[in-house]
Design an enzyme around this catalytic site. Sequence first.
Site, PDB file in Angstrom:
ATOM      1  N   SER A   1       0.808  -1.224   0.000  1.00 29.07           N
ATOM      2  CA  SER A   1       0.000   0.000   0.000  1.00 29.07           C
ATOM      3  C   SER A   1       0.844   1.279   0.000  1.00 29.07           C
ATOM      4  O   SER A   1       0.533   2.214  -0.753  1.00 29.07           O
ATOM      5  CB  SER A   1      -0.973   0.001   1.182  1.00 29.07           C
ATOM      6  OG  SER A   1      -1.940  -0.994   0.979  1.00 29.07           O
TER       7      SER A   1
ATOM      8  N   LYS B   1      -9.078  -5.800  11.342  1.00 29.90           N
ATOM      9  CA  LYS B   1     -10.243  -5.223  10.639  1.00 29.90           C
ATOM     10  C   LYS B   1     -11.550  -5.281  11.426  1.00 29.90           C
ATOM     11  O   LYS B   1     -12.440  -4.468  11.211  1.00 29.90           O
ATOM     12  CB  LYS B   1     -10.457  -5.940   9.297  1.00 29.90           C
ATOM     13  CG  LYS B   1      -9.431  -5.582   8.239  1.00 29.90           C
ATOM     14  CD  LYS B   1      -9.802  -6.236   6.926  1.00 29.90           C
ATOM     15  CE  LYS B   1      -8.787  -5.889   5.860  1.00 29.90           C
ATOM     16  NZ  LYS B   1      -9.186  -6.383   4.543  1.00 29.90           N
TER      17      LYS B   1
ATOM     18  N   ILE C   1      -8.623 -13.866  -4.147  1.00 31.41           N
ATOM     19  CA  ILE C   1      -8.217 -12.570  -3.582  1.00 31.41           C
ATOM     20  C   ILE C   1      -6.736 -12.554  -3.210  1.00 31.41           C
ATOM     21  O   ILE C   1      -6.164 -11.501  -2.977  1.00 31.41           O
ATOM     22  CB  ILE C   1      -9.102 -12.077  -2.412  1.00 31.41           C
ATOM     23  CG1 ILE C   1      -8.951 -12.930  -1.173  1.00 31.41           C
ATOM     24  CG2 ILE C   1     -10.544 -11.947  -2.790  1.00 31.41           C
ATOM     25  CD1 ILE C   1      -9.591 -12.241   0.047  1.00 31.41           C
TER      26      ILE C   1
ATOM     27  N   GLY D   1      -5.789 -11.302  -6.915  1.00 28.58           N
ATOM     28  CA  GLY D   1      -6.322 -10.150  -6.181  1.00 28.58           C
ATOM     29  C   GLY D   1      -5.543  -8.851  -6.326  1.00 28.58           C
ATOM     30  O   GLY D   1      -5.826  -7.895  -5.587  1.00 28.58           O
TER      31      GLY D   1
END
Length: 297
Positions: free
Chosen positions: A35, A87, A237, A260
């Site tokens: 990321s 999460k 994914i 993914g």
Amino acid sequence: MNTNLVYTLEDLLNWPREGYVNLAVIGDPIEHSLSPLMQNAALQQMGEKFANWRYYKFHIKPSELKEAIALFHKKKFRGLNITAPHKVEVLKYLASIQEIAKVMGSVNTLIYMKNGYQGLNTDGIGLEFSIKKELGFSLKGADIILLGAGGASTAVATQCLLADCNKIWVGNRSKERLFDLLSNLSIMGKGKAIGFNFGTIPKDFPKTGIIINTTDVNDKLLLDMNYFSPQMKVFDIIYSPKETALLKKAKELSMECTNGLFMLAAQGAESLYAWTDIKVSPETLWKTLTDFTKNDL
Ligand code: ATR
């Protein structure tokens, strides 16, 4: 900037970066996260207004989560991405939660608000976009075979229901988790979600539609793939390794399939939009990822 550096809670306590607008992804482990690479590259392309925006990665352990979220807020981090295993747990520490994320029971994106963070989930949108873009497949009216009943599976199942799919067949190793997921989906799903055992192909099991893997399993097959028509689409994914046992088998059987990586870019573009109000195309983030991962994954 070096997008590979991993920061810790201690670094956050002494966070000195005044003059910057800070973003970060947090998880445990986090070393592997791509990321920072794709988000900083996107920010660089967004012009002068975002020249002082930076995106970091932080290794935050479960025992540190509560303190970390309070500290990120105190240090005025504009946004966070949340990855495994936080999460679900992070929901406890938020000021507000978007309705869809409440149904999904997990968030992957936090936005700074004066009174705390607001939580969103961009995984489902990323998945639907990626399936459309890479497989030319619409979830509307489709039969879905979902492998796994963990956190990622709940978000995927919710998105499939939001997209008005026909039926979702969910397979999972542990019965307990499978039943939990089915009972969570029962209100929204209204009989659309059905459980099955990996060992046995149920009666009426669809031969076409899409198989979506949300389990961590990348080295063996959970289903007898020979049962399905070559028209069946397959989405995994997982993006590292690039080609899982499922994708390898799907290719052998001439099924259209994808991993993914584009979903990672698409959920990232949606998070970036939530923080900046600027729409960057998922393809832009994806290009950075594919350039980087050509040899590495
Ligand atoms: P995530 O947030 O990525 O979904 P998770 O909530 O830990 O992670 O879920 C992992 C999923 O992978 C679960 O569906 C898990 O099945 P169990 O509920 O039976 O644990 C599945 N999984 C992990 N290892 C597996 C294995 N060796 N065989 C089958 N399923 C496996």
